[in-house]
Design a protein around this motif. Structure first.
Motif, short mmCIF file in Angstrom:
data_model
loop_
_atom_site.label_atom_id
_atom_site.label_comp_id
_atom_site.label_asym_id
_atom_site.label_seq_id
_atom_site.Cartn_x
_atom_site.Cartn_y
_atom_site.Cartn_z
N ALA A 57 -2.61 -33.82 14.13
CA ALA A 57 -1.41 -33.28 13.64
C ALA A 57 -1.70 -32.70 11.89
O ALA A 57 -1.31 -31.85 11.65
CB ALA A 57 -0.38 -34.51 13.64
N ALA A 58 -2.41 -33.46 11.34
CA ALA A 58 -2.43 -33.21 9.91
C ALA A 58 -3.56 -32.04 9.48
O ALA A 58 -3.07 -31.11 8.72
CB ALA A 58 -3.44 -34.47 8.89
N ILE A 59 -4.30 -32.04 10.29
CA ILE A 59 -5.27 -30.57 10.30
C ILE A 59 -4.28 -29.42 10.68
O ILE A 59 -4.62 -28.32 10.07
CB ILE A 59 -6.65 -30.74 11.30
CG1 ILE A 59 -7.46 -31.98 10.53
CG2 ILE A 59 -7.19 -29.36 11.19
CD1 ILE A 59 -8.51 -32.56 11.50
N ARG A 107 -0.19 -24.43 7.11
CA ARG A 107 0.52 -23.90 5.63
C ARG A 107 -0.34 -23.26 5.05
O ARG A 107 -0.10 -23.18 3.75
CB ARG A 107 0.84 -25.40 5.13
CG ARG A 107 2.23 -25.96 5.95
CD ARG A 107 2.30 -27.44 5.41
NE ARG A 107 3.44 -28.05 5.75
CZ ARG A 107 4.68 -27.81 5.15
NH1 ARG A 107 4.90 -27.23 3.96
NH2 ARG A 107 5.83 -28.53 5.61
N GLY A 108 -1.52 -22.66 5.38
CA GLY A 108 -2.43 -21.91 4.69
C GLY A 108 -3.53 -22.37 3.95
O GLY A 108 -4.14 -21.46 2.99
N HIS A 109 -3.71 -23.68 4.23
CA HIS A 109 -4.74 -24.30 3.19
C HIS A 109 -6.15 -23.93 3.65
O HIS A 109 -6.24 -23.64 4.82
CB HIS A 109 -4.63 -25.90 3.10
CG HIS A 109 -3.43 -26.40 2.58
ND1 HIS A 109 -3.21 -26.47 1.18
CD2 HIS A 109 -2.15 -26.53 2.97
CE1 HIS A 109 -2.13 -26.73 0.82
NE2 HIS A 109 -1.41 -26.94 1.81
N GLY A 110 -7.16 -23.79 2.62
CA GLY A 110 -8.47 -23.59 3.11
C GLY A 110 -9.32 -24.61 3.57
O GLY A 110 -10.37 -24.16 4.42
N ALA A 111 -9.34 -25.65 2.96
CA ALA A 111 -10.18 -26.70 3.50
C ALA A 111 -9.71 -28.25 3.23
O ALA A 111 -8.84 -28.31 2.34
CB ALA A 111 -11.49 -26.45 2.54
N LEU A 157 -10.53 -25.01 6.83
CA LEU A 157 -9.62 -24.38 7.69
C LEU A 157 -9.69 -22.91 7.84
O LEU A 157 -9.29 -22.34 8.73
CB LEU A 157 -8.33 -24.83 7.20
CG LEU A 157 -8.34 -26.45 7.28
CD1 LEU A 157 -6.84 -26.63 6.50
CD2 LEU A 157 -8.16 -26.98 8.63
N LYS A 158 -10.51 -22.40 6.95
CA LYS A 158 -10.76 -20.86 6.72
C LYS A 158 -12.31 -20.92 6.38
O LYS A 158 -12.83 -21.31 5.56
CB LYS A 158 -10.01 -20.14 5.54
CG LYS A 158 -8.48 -20.42 5.58
CD LYS A 158 -7.67 -19.49 4.32
CE LYS A 158 -6.23 -19.95 4.64
NZ LYS A 158 -5.69 -19.25 3.31
N ASP A 159 -12.71 -20.13 7.26
CA ASP A 159 -14.25 -19.91 7.18
C ASP A 159 -14.82 -19.46 5.75
O ASP A 159 -14.28 -18.63 5.22
CB ASP A 159 -14.74 -18.81 8.14
CG ASP A 159 -14.92 -19.27 9.80
OD1 ASP A 159 -14.66 -20.51 10.02
OD2 ASP A 159 -14.80 -18.46 10.49
#
Length: 189
Positions: free
Chosen positions: A117-119, A125-129, A168-170
């Protein structure tokens, strides 16, 4: 047919918990749970230095509740700067922790559900890592590995092999180096 089968399984599988956003009324229950789960030294950890006096990232403080509404699990994510980019710019990221489940409810998948759920919410929400300090064998199944943190350090003592990250973003952490610094909103007293 698959939908019918899934609804039948859901009917015979009792839901013993649900996950939702933490609310102000959860503070005492959350803190008591963390004290029991983490022990008296929990406030001396390097991660705590990044959380102290800060508010969790927007929408990223979650609790698991039993069917009576009691808090039986918690996870929170915090805004940090994960060192700097190769261009010298601060790199926004999240620090996860602590994750805890009441000992009476261990082994029911609550910790894993809180992690997922957190991930998911962090990605939405657009976070990167997301970074954390924890046991690699547990967190690797969610995609956390030490390779992406090799040029990052925590403020204070930490075990390198337990300092893990999930992009979360390559490529988000490519070239990131330096010390994690708290960047979230400050707690108002």
């Amino acid at each position: 047919m698959a939908a019918v089968l899934n609804s039948v399984r859901a009917f015979f599988t009792p839901q013993t918990f649900h996950i939702e956003a933490e609310n102000p009324g959860d503070v005492v229950a959350r803190e008591n749970l963390l004290d029991r789960a983490m022990g008296p030294g929990r406030r001396r950890k390097s991660s705590e230095k990044l959380r102290k006096g800060r508010i969790p990232a927007d929408g990223l403080a979650l609790v698991a509740r039993d069917n009576d509404g009691h808090v039986i699990g918690t996870v929170r994510l915090w805004n940090v700067e994960a060192g700097v980019t190769p261009e010298g710019l601060p790199l926004p990221a999240l620090l996860l922790g602590p994750l805890a489940v009441d000992s009476l409810h261990e082994g029911k998948g609550i910790g894993a559900a809180l992690m997922r759920a957190a991930i998911s919410e962090a990605a939405n929400r657009g976070h990167g890592a997301v970074l954390l300090v924890g046991d690699a064998p547990y967190y690797e199944r969610f995609g956390f590995f030490a390779a992406k943190t090799q040029h990052l350090v925590m403020p204070g003592p930490f075990e390198r092999h337990r300092f893990l990250a999930l992009e979360l973003k390559d490529g988000w952490l490519d070239g990131a180096a330096g010390m994690l610094v708290a960047s979230g909103r400050k707690l108002s007293y």
